[in-house]
Design a protein around this motif. Sequence first.
Motif, short mmCIF file in Angstrom:
data_model
loop_
_atom_site.label_atom_id
_atom_site.label_comp_id
_atom_site.label_asym_id
_atom_site.label_seq_id
_atom_site.Cartn_x
_atom_site.Cartn_y
_atom_site.Cartn_z
N MET A 113 0.81 -1.22 0.00
CA MET A 113 0.00 0.00 0.00
C MET A 113 0.84 1.27 0.00
SD MET A 113 -3.08 -0.74 -0.31
CE MET A 113 -4.40 -1.91 0.00
N GLY A 114 2.15 1.13 0.11
CA GLY A 114 3.02 2.30 0.24
C GLY A 114 3.20 3.08 -1.04
N LEU A 115 3.04 2.44 -2.19
CA LEU A 115 3.18 3.10 -3.47
C LEU A 115 1.80 3.20 -4.11
CD1 LEU A 115 6.44 1.41 -4.79
CD2 LEU A 115 6.19 3.61 -3.62
N LYS A 116 1.38 4.43 -4.36
CA LYS A 116 0.01 4.66 -4.80
C LYS A 116 -0.33 3.92 -6.09
CE LYS A 116 -0.92 9.18 -2.68
NZ LYS A 116 0.24 9.29 -1.81
N ASP A 117 0.61 3.86 -7.05
CA ASP A 117 0.30 3.22 -8.33
C ASP A 117 0.08 1.72 -8.15
OD1 ASP A 117 2.96 2.83 -7.66
OD2 ASP A 117 3.73 3.13 -9.69
N ALA A 118 0.98 1.07 -7.40
CA ALA A 118 0.84 -0.37 -7.17
C ALA A 118 -0.41 -0.67 -6.35
CB ALA A 118 2.08 -0.92 -6.47
N ALA A 119 -0.70 0.18 -5.38
CA ALA A 119 -1.88 -0.02 -4.53
C ALA A 119 -3.16 0.06 -5.36
CB ALA A 119 -1.91 1.01 -3.41
N LYS A 120 -3.23 1.00 -6.31
CA LYS A 120 -4.43 1.12 -7.13
C LYS A 120 -4.60 -0.10 -8.02
CE LYS A 120 -4.35 6.16 -7.06
NZ LYS A 120 -5.61 6.39 -6.37
N ALA A 121 -3.50 -0.61 -8.56
CA ALA A 121 -3.60 -1.82 -9.37
C ALA A 121 -4.10 -2.99 -8.53
CB ALA A 121 -2.23 -2.15 -9.98
N LEU A 122 -3.60 -3.10 -7.31
CA LEU A 122 -4.03 -4.17 -6.41
C LEU A 122 -5.51 -4.02 -6.07
CD1 LEU A 122 -3.14 -6.59 -4.67
CD2 LEU A 122 -2.58 -4.97 -2.85
N MET A 123 -5.96 -2.79 -5.85
CA MET A 123 -7.36 -2.56 -5.52
C MET A 123 -8.28 -2.90 -6.70
SD MET A 123 -7.53 -1.77 -2.38
CE MET A 123 -6.22 -3.02 -2.27
N GLN A 124 -7.83 -2.61 -7.90
CA GLN A 124 -8.63 -2.98 -9.07
C GLN A 124 -8.81 -4.49 -9.14
OE1 GLN A 124 -6.27 -0.67 -12.02
NE2 GLN A 124 -8.23 0.23 -12.64
N GLN A 125 -7.74 -5.22 -8.82
CA GLN A 125 -7.82 -6.68 -8.80
C GLN A 125 -8.79 -7.17 -7.73
OE1 GLN A 125 -3.85 -8.23 -8.36
NE2 GLN A 125 -3.06 -7.03 -10.08
N ALA A 126 -8.88 -6.42 -6.61
CA ALA A 126 -9.75 -6.81 -5.51
C ALA A 126 -11.18 -6.31 -5.70
CB ALA A 126 -9.19 -6.27 -4.19
N GLY A 127 -11.45 -5.63 -6.82
CA GLY A 127 -12.79 -5.16 -7.10
C GLY A 127 -13.15 -3.84 -6.46
N VAL A 128 -12.15 -3.10 -5.97
CA VAL A 128 -12.39 -1.80 -5.35
C VAL A 128 -12.26 -0.72 -6.42
CG1 VAL A 128 -11.67 -0.18 -3.56
CG2 VAL A 128 -11.50 -2.64 -3.14
N PRO A 129 -13.26 0.15 -6.60
CA PRO A 129 -13.19 1.16 -7.67
C PRO A 129 -12.08 2.17 -7.44
CG PRO A 129 -15.07 1.58 -6.22
CD PRO A 129 -14.51 0.25 -5.82
N VAL A 130 -11.41 2.61 -8.53
CA VAL A 130 -10.33 3.59 -8.44
C VAL A 130 -10.62 4.75 -9.39
CG1 VAL A 130 -8.63 1.83 -7.84
CG2 VAL A 130 -8.91 2.50 -10.23
N VAL A 131 -10.01 5.90 -9.10
CA VAL A 131 -10.20 7.10 -9.93
C VAL A 131 -9.51 6.91 -11.28
CG1 VAL A 131 -9.82 9.59 -10.07
CG2 VAL A 131 -10.24 8.51 -7.86
N PRO A 132 -10.16 7.29 -12.39
CA PRO A 132 -9.50 7.20 -13.69
C PRO A 132 -8.22 8.03 -13.72
CG PRO A 132 -11.85 7.61 -13.94
CD PRO A 132 -11.54 7.77 -12.49
#
Length: 673
Positions: A113-132
Amino acid sequence: MFSSVLIANRGEIAVRVMRTAKRLGLRTIAVYSDQDAAALHVRLADEAYRIGPAEAARSYLRGDRIIEVAREAGADCIHPGYGFLSENAEFAEACADAGIAFVGPPPAAIRAMGLKDAAKALMQQAGVPVVPGYHGDVQGDAFLKQKAYELGYPLIIKAVAGGGGKGMRRVDRHQDFADALAACQREARSAFGDDRVLIERFLSKPRHIEVQVFGDAHGHVVHLFERDCSLQRRHQKVIEEAPAPGMTPAMRSRMGEAAVAAAKAVGYQGAGTVEFIVDASDGLHENAFYFMEMNTRLQVEHPVTEAITGLDLVELQLRVAAGEPLSFDQQALGVPVGHSVEARLYAEDPAHGFLPQTGRLARLSWPEDREGLRIDTGVEEGAEISPYYDPMIAKLIVWGADRDQALARLGQALRETTILGIKTNLGFLERLVAFRPFVDESFDTGLIDARIDALVPDVSLALRDGLAAGLWLAHLKSLNTARESMLSDEPGSPWSLMNGWTLGGEARSRLDLLINGEAVGLDLVWRRDGALLVGSTEVEVNEVAVSDGQVRAVIAGQSETAIMLDEGNAVYAQWRGHHLEIRAQDLLDRDAEAAEGEAVIRAPMSGKLIRLLVAEGEAVERGARLAILEAMKMEHALVAPTSAVVRTLGAQEGQQLAEGHVIAVLETPEAAA
């Protein structure tokens, strides 16, 4: 449970952790830099150890030194607080290698979760919506500028490793992108050692809502409801509250489920916060929130969650770190109880872009203890606010049965707080808490910037000068009374009077003062009816009375009251939410550079000059950036007040400057003529 804890932090959060640790019977161990040798957290601890010089990089960020102290002191665990090493995976691993428990999540979760880009990719995989937006690895300036063009404006540039508003810029025009990107990269490199960025769409009416999560080592994860942190300035939170105004049960459930899913995706343990940006253009809806980031630590605003749940989050952190399971599940938490609001009290100058302030807290007085009020602070009267750390003075937290009661209690607490000796955002907070769009829940993250003129109104110079004259004359009278009692055989001597005594004609005199550092010459005229006329506007001042640290006067027909502190060589006053510092002007101490037609550009605070953007002899337009000063973890641009030519430079890049240091002298067209 542990028997001892080393708190690898300072200030308010160190005192906060210490309070719970002492209640649980733990031996508390503090660390301190040279700057903090006499700090409150040092005095309250059972033991305290020096770890280095004032600079954080040589003290509070020295993980190796902190672990060395922990071993020497026999600490069972290390609580990192927030900031500094709290989200440093390498430090968490080093603690484990040393056989000392780290009160925080596993290193793998911090990294995920420390790097915003990697965290957003991980969240997309987990089904959590992210900002375009663009969250990729390619970081070339031209490439990023093209991605920004494709995404469209307005947008936000964010440091991949960022947090706390650092390394973040909003950009509204394509032609401004390059400068904003460079500033983000510099700030990110300085604060986090990583200048990579991501780019995201800026929502037109965003709310910042975050969800507190907690996990243990046994696979249990719960959420402790949400907090609204939408009131921000310079991307830093000012007011936080829980629950979020306008939150529906359905949206709370959906956001809570998404936050728990985010935590489970990384095997999270301990306290964490999943932050969402919410599109509030049409109210709060359960399908209009997007993941921003996860803070893998305790948040500054955690007290509002404690207030609506009755839980001590620091105690939960310590118990989870000791291997204990959570003693409750999601169902047992029920629903939020009442409403809580927190205001962050900073040493800063709202009238000048919220510039951080340094100096001594000559007077620090809090409201009397009462139901629903909590004050978290790491300083006390007489303490110095230095340029080395965050300028937070305290957090004022209130709880009420509902939002209206909580806001009323916070407003009262702010009005009853006194801070003299340094400018703060106290008056700004008072106005903000009572501001109709905030009270009516019609706000978003842009409220403060959009309505800054209403929240930071101009002070009437005529009233200010009249009050300053009254304050300084009261100061001179007290000095004169003391001298008279020691020296004068004639108490009624005209030499002891402060009313411009003269043998004939109109009684006149002059005061040459420094009011908040500004040289002000005040002509005084005493009328026969006892009124005093002050300054070029001849504002009328009368009925001045000083009692119990307060001065009351009628100025221009208005009754004015100020809290006053007379320190002999300076008078401080808190008036209408403004801070006044009044000193006698030394007429022999004039700036040799400041001749007519010249402008002297000074460091507005202590800090490091990281960039000089002009050279001697260069012509600059009004508003052109001249230099960039880094102070209190943020960059501050100094601009030309008028079109001019740079006559001389008084500082070099990389130089540590004191407040008031001359950086440049500009020659205006009037001087050249």
